[in-house]
Design a protein around this motif. Structure first.
Motif, PDB file in Angstrom:
ATOM      1  N   GLN A 198       0.819  -1.287  -0.110  1.00 30.93           N
ATOM      2  CA  GLN A 198       0.150  -0.044   0.064  1.00 30.93           C
ATOM      3  C   GLN A 198       0.858   1.364  -0.067  1.00 30.93           C
ATOM      4  OE1 GLN A 198      -4.427  -0.981   1.987  1.00 30.93           O
ATOM      5  NE2 GLN A 198      -3.026   0.111   2.859  1.00 30.93           N
ATOM      6  N   ALA A 199       2.058   1.244   0.171  1.00 34.44           N
ATOM      7  CA  ALA A 199       3.085   2.293   0.316  1.00 34.44           C
ATOM      8  C   ALA A 199       3.735   2.266  -0.880  1.00 34.44           C
ATOM      9  CB  ALA A 199       4.110   2.172   1.342  1.00 34.44           C
ATOM     10  N   THR A 200       3.778   1.381  -2.036  1.00 37.95           N
ATOM     11  CA  THR A 200       4.313   1.505  -3.146  1.00 37.95           C
ATOM     12  C   THR A 200       3.363   1.430  -4.169  1.00 37.95           C
ATOM     13  OG1 THR A 200       4.823  -1.037  -3.124  1.00 37.95           O
ATOM     14  CG2 THR A 200       6.277   0.465  -2.405  1.00 37.95           C
ATOM     15  N   GLY A 201       2.265   2.062  -4.005  1.00 36.28           N
ATOM     16  CA  GLY A 201       1.203   1.960  -5.185  1.00 36.28           C
ATOM     17  C   GLY A 201      -0.130   1.190  -5.018  1.00 36.28           C
ATOM     18  N   GLY A 202      -0.028   0.148  -4.218  1.00 37.82           N
ATOM     19  CA  GLY A 202      -1.394  -0.732  -3.917  1.00 37.82           C
ATOM     20  C   GLY A 202      -2.372   0.158  -3.272  1.00 37.82           C
ATOM     21  N   ASN A 203      -3.651  -0.269  -4.031  1.00 37.38           N
ATOM     22  CA  ASN A 203      -4.889   0.337  -3.442  1.00 37.38           C
ATOM     23  C   ASN A 203      -4.783   1.928  -3.445  1.00 37.38           C
ATOM     24  OD1 ASN A 203      -5.415  -2.208  -2.768  1.00 37.38           O
ATOM     25  ND2 ASN A 203      -5.041  -2.195  -0.758  1.00 37.38           N
ATOM     26  N   TYR A 204      -4.007   2.406  -4.593  1.00 38.55           N
ATOM     27  CA  TYR A 204      -3.618   3.788  -4.516  1.00 38.55           C
ATOM     28  C   TYR A 204      -4.909   4.529  -5.693  1.00 38.55           C
ATOM     29  CZ  TYR A 204      -1.037   8.279  -5.511  1.00 38.55           C
ATOM     30  OH  TYR A 204      -0.842   9.368  -5.618  1.00 38.55           O
ATOM     31  N   ALA A 205      -5.369   5.643  -5.246  1.00 41.10           N
ATOM     32  CA  ALA A 205      -6.479   6.248  -5.801  1.00 41.10           C
ATOM     33  C   ALA A 205      -6.084   6.549  -7.346  1.00 41.10           C
ATOM     34  CB  ALA A 205      -7.004   7.618  -5.107  1.00 41.10           C
ATOM     35  N   PHE A 206      -4.665   7.080  -7.206  1.00 39.26           N
ATOM     36  CA  PHE A 206      -4.365   7.543  -8.707  1.00 39.26           C
ATOM     37  C   PHE A 206      -3.576   6.479  -9.221  1.00 39.26           C
ATOM     38  CE2 PHE A 206      -4.848  11.408  -6.372  1.00 39.26           C
ATOM     39  CZ  PHE A 206      -6.043  11.862  -6.853  1.00 39.26           C
ATOM     40  N   PHE A 207      -3.926   4.972  -9.319  1.00 35.61           N
ATOM     41  CA  PHE A 207      -3.146   4.062  -9.758  1.00 35.61           C
ATOM     42  C   PHE A 207      -2.673   4.070 -11.254  1.00 35.61           C
ATOM     43  CE2 PHE A 207      -7.429   2.854 -10.707  1.00 35.61           C
ATOM     44  CZ  PHE A 207      -7.313   2.190 -12.001  1.00 35.61           C
ATOM     45  N   ALA A 208      -3.439   4.780 -11.988  1.00 35.93           N
ATOM     46  CA  ALA A 208      -3.061   4.715 -13.605  1.00 35.93           C
ATOM     47  C   ALA A 208      -1.648   5.630 -13.665  1.00 35.93           C
ATOM     48  CB  ALA A 208      -4.366   5.495 -14.268  1.00 35.93           C
ATOM     49  N   VAL A 243       4.947  11.128  -3.180  1.00 32.57           N
ATOM     50  CA  VAL A 243       4.392  11.859  -2.028  1.00 32.57           C
ATOM     51  C   VAL A 243       2.862  11.451  -1.909  1.00 32.57           C
ATOM     52  CG1 VAL A 243       3.473  14.059  -1.207  1.00 32.57           C
ATOM     53  CG2 VAL A 243       5.873  13.656  -1.780  1.00 32.57           C
ATOM     54  N   GLY A 244       2.324  11.122  -3.042  1.00 28.79           N
ATOM     55  CA  GLY A 244       1.083  10.683  -2.923  1.00 28.79           C
ATOM     56  C   GLY A 244       0.762   9.357  -2.302  1.00 28.79           C
ATOM     57  N   THR A 245       1.633   8.274  -2.759  1.00 27.68           N
ATOM     58  CA  THR A 245       1.407   6.942  -2.220  1.00 27.68           C
ATOM     59  C   THR A 245       1.491   6.961  -0.818  1.00 27.68           C
ATOM     60  OG1 THR A 245       3.727   6.034  -2.538  1.00 27.68           O
ATOM     61  CG2 THR A 245       2.150   5.814  -4.322  1.00 27.68           C
ATOM     62  N   VAL A 246       2.691   7.715  -0.008  1.00 29.05           N
ATOM     63  CA  VAL A 246       2.844   7.898   1.157  1.00 29.05           C
ATOM     64  C   VAL A 246       1.856   8.400   2.087  1.00 29.05           C
ATOM     65  CG1 VAL A 246       4.427   8.798   2.874  1.00 29.05           C
ATOM     66  CG2 VAL A 246       5.487   7.641   0.990  1.00 29.05           C
TER      67      VAL A 246
END
Length: 568
Positions: A198-208, A243-246
């Protein structure tokens, strides 16, 4: 021990059942000083409690033992020390298993364990009732003591997730209980990496926006002596650290600006983030306050039995079909459960091009203290309607027996009542006293909503075209953290996304208690919605029982967005 160079602490598990290969990937992928694993969640403690009922010698995360069978020699060879809360309800038993494994592998590995969190035998005495499991959230100083004594592997019971990072940092730098800002920085780093990818892009709102999410790498934190850290991942792995994923992970399953813990109260509103390189985010400025005088306790109680049936309704007259089968099903039950919940999900669309798109789902969940009331006869009652109900009757699964379910609730005990222990590699047991600086905290300033501004012309668009969100469960409550990427956008978000606005956007929460908290440094606001998940995930019959999609629902809701902002 004291040091000046940063300590590299990686994570290889965010939950019991996470990627099995992550331990090897982290050990082989680059330099590490410590590798942690978080295996425990509120639901996991219930699962382990039921496991212990059947097998008293179990109660730990068996996956970890298998991972160590494959990777203990590699960790030992590379000098990476392992810290994991996989001990669950039986850290002593897991530590014994690791020692036996090391002997089988011919390795000189020093194993320690931390316990004292299990309060089930003292629950009544401590005013906690008669739960199946009762586990206090311990801090990181027991882990640090085990590492001070030379442990290569430390397994724990229910410590806070962040303690898996706090313990190694305390050991590495020689911090003590008065180093509140440093401890808070380690807690923040631990909170970011505890949920793995989840800190490296998993389940991230702006995954695209992330180039490669096929196989995201697990995160690591480079923690410095001042408590600051850099969140990163091994080179060449998938995903991204931005910054976003964190930010998204910092907002996960939190409440207000104060993040309470047994070692320190971390001020989430003090955290500052800066992108300092590719896949490198610096986290600094974290302030700590004294920890509370009480310690949180995770309580799980067996509450009864449940069963469920999902019916497929296709084509026309969906509402009428649902009404018919509801009446038929309830009247044909041999014994009506104490609780019967129906949910019709209108996944159908008119003039659909496929049968699936023309279909809705009708789900019924029964709960009872009598297992027979929700046993096979419950689901069989639906099957017996197959030729006697609405046209196109079908089920998503064959009939099944009911299963026990539990209820989670938090409790609190005086921190001085705990017997926090570290059993060192030589068998010596030492007691870890509660923080000597714990105390009461002054009240926070009210969360005032700023006055209205003229934002100019607006466009009706989904909130998620400008804002990210991350949501999750805490017992029967849920949180939604919402953030944007610029100061101007935050001023608009802060003014616009009020509690009253959230009630309109999320009608399921309209009548519930909602609290809003501002986190300006993160350009975020966080909402806590009390009771939306009933009595917790194991008991909850809501469509999204852990509130993982609640933030995405909010992002899909249409609001008036100023033209001046870039809409994604």
């Amino acid at each position: 021990m004291t040091a000046t160079t940063p300590v590299r602490i990686g994570n290889a598990s965010g939950f019991y059942g996470d990627r099995f290969a992550a331990v090897r990937e982290m050990l082989e992928g680059g330099e590490l000083d410590y590798l942690t694993g978080d295996y425990l969640a509120e639901l996991t403690m219930l699962i382990l409690g039921r496991d212990r009922m059947k097998h008293p010698d179990r109660g730990y995360a068996s996956t970890f033992l298998r991972q160590m069978r494959e990777n203990l020699a590699l960790a030992h060879e590379r000098g990476v020390r392992i810290v994991a809360n996989a001990g669950g309800l039986n850290p002593t038993g897991l530590a014994d298993q690791i020692r036996a494994l090391a002997a089988d592998l011919g390795l000189e590995v020093r194993v320690a364990h931390v316990d004292g969190d299990d309060l089930v035998d003292r629950a009544d005495e401590l005013g906690l009732g008669t739960p199946l499991t009762a586990n206090a959230y311990l801090g990181g100083f027991g882990i640090a003591a085990a590492l001070d004594a030379g442990a290569d592997v430390v397994v724990t019971g229910r410590v806070t997730d962040a303690s898996l990072v706090v313990g190694p940092a305390v050991h590495h730098f020689g911090w003590d209980a008065t180093d509140l800002d440093r401890l808070a920085g380690a807690v923040a780093a631990g909170h970011v990496i505890e949920c793995g990818t989840q800190a490296t892009g998993g389940n991230y709102a702006f995954f695209a926006e992330i180039a490669d999410l096929t196989h995201p790498g697990f995160p690591l934190a480079e923690v410095s002596d001042d408590g600051s850290s850099v969140i990163t991942k091994h080179a060449g792995t998938g995903g991204a650290v931005t910054v976003g994923t964190v930010t998204a992970q910092l907002l996960y399953e939190i409440g207000g600006p104060r993040y309470l813990g047994p070692d320190v109260t971390t001020r989430m509103d003090s955290i500052r983030l800066e992108q300092v390189g590719t896949d490198r985010v610096r986290m600094s400025g974290v302030r700590g306050e004294v920890p509370p005088t009480t310690t949180k306790v995770s309580l799980n109680t067996l509450a009864g039995f449940r069963n469920e049936v999902t019916m497929i309704l296709t084509g026309l007259d969906i509402e009428q079909k649902a009404a018919l089968v509801t009446e038929q099903f309830e009247s044909s039950l041999p014994t009506k459960p104490e609780s019967l919940t129906w949910e019709l999900s209108r996944t159908d669309r008119p003039d659909a091009g496929t049968e699936a798109q023309a279909s809705a789902l009708l789900r019924v969940v029964g709960r009872s203290t009598d297992p027979d009331a929700v046993g096979r006869g419950f689901s069989a009652a639906a099957v017996e309607l197959a030729l006697a109900s609405y046209p196109g009757f079908s089920l998503t699964a064959p009939p099944a027996a009911g299963a026990p379910f539990g209820v989670f609730e938090p409790g609190h005990v005086d921190a001085a009542a705990l017997d926090h222990r570290a059993t060192l590699p030589d068998g010596t047991v030492i007691r870890i006293p509660p923080s000597p600086v714990r105390g009461e905290l002054p009240p926070l300033d009210p969360d005032d909503v700023p006055g209205p501004r003229d934002w100019g012309p607006t466009t009706r668009a989904p909130l998620g075209r400008i804002a990210g969100a991350r949501s999750g469960d805490k017992g029967g409550s849920a949180n939604i953290g919402v953030w944007v990427r610029g100061e101007d956008e935050f001023a608009w978000l802060d003014e616009t996304l009020t509690v009253d606005a959230l009630r309109v956007l999320l009608p399921e929460a309209a009548d519930l208690t909602i609290t809003r908290h501002r986190l300006p440094n993160l350009l975020a606001v966080n909402f806590v919605i009390e009771g939306i998940l009933g009595r917790g995930v194991a008991d909850n019959v809501r469509f999204d029982p852990q509130a993982k999609g609640l933030g995405e629902w909010l992002r899909s809701r249409v609001v008036d967005i100023p033209h001046r902002f870039e809409v994604i």
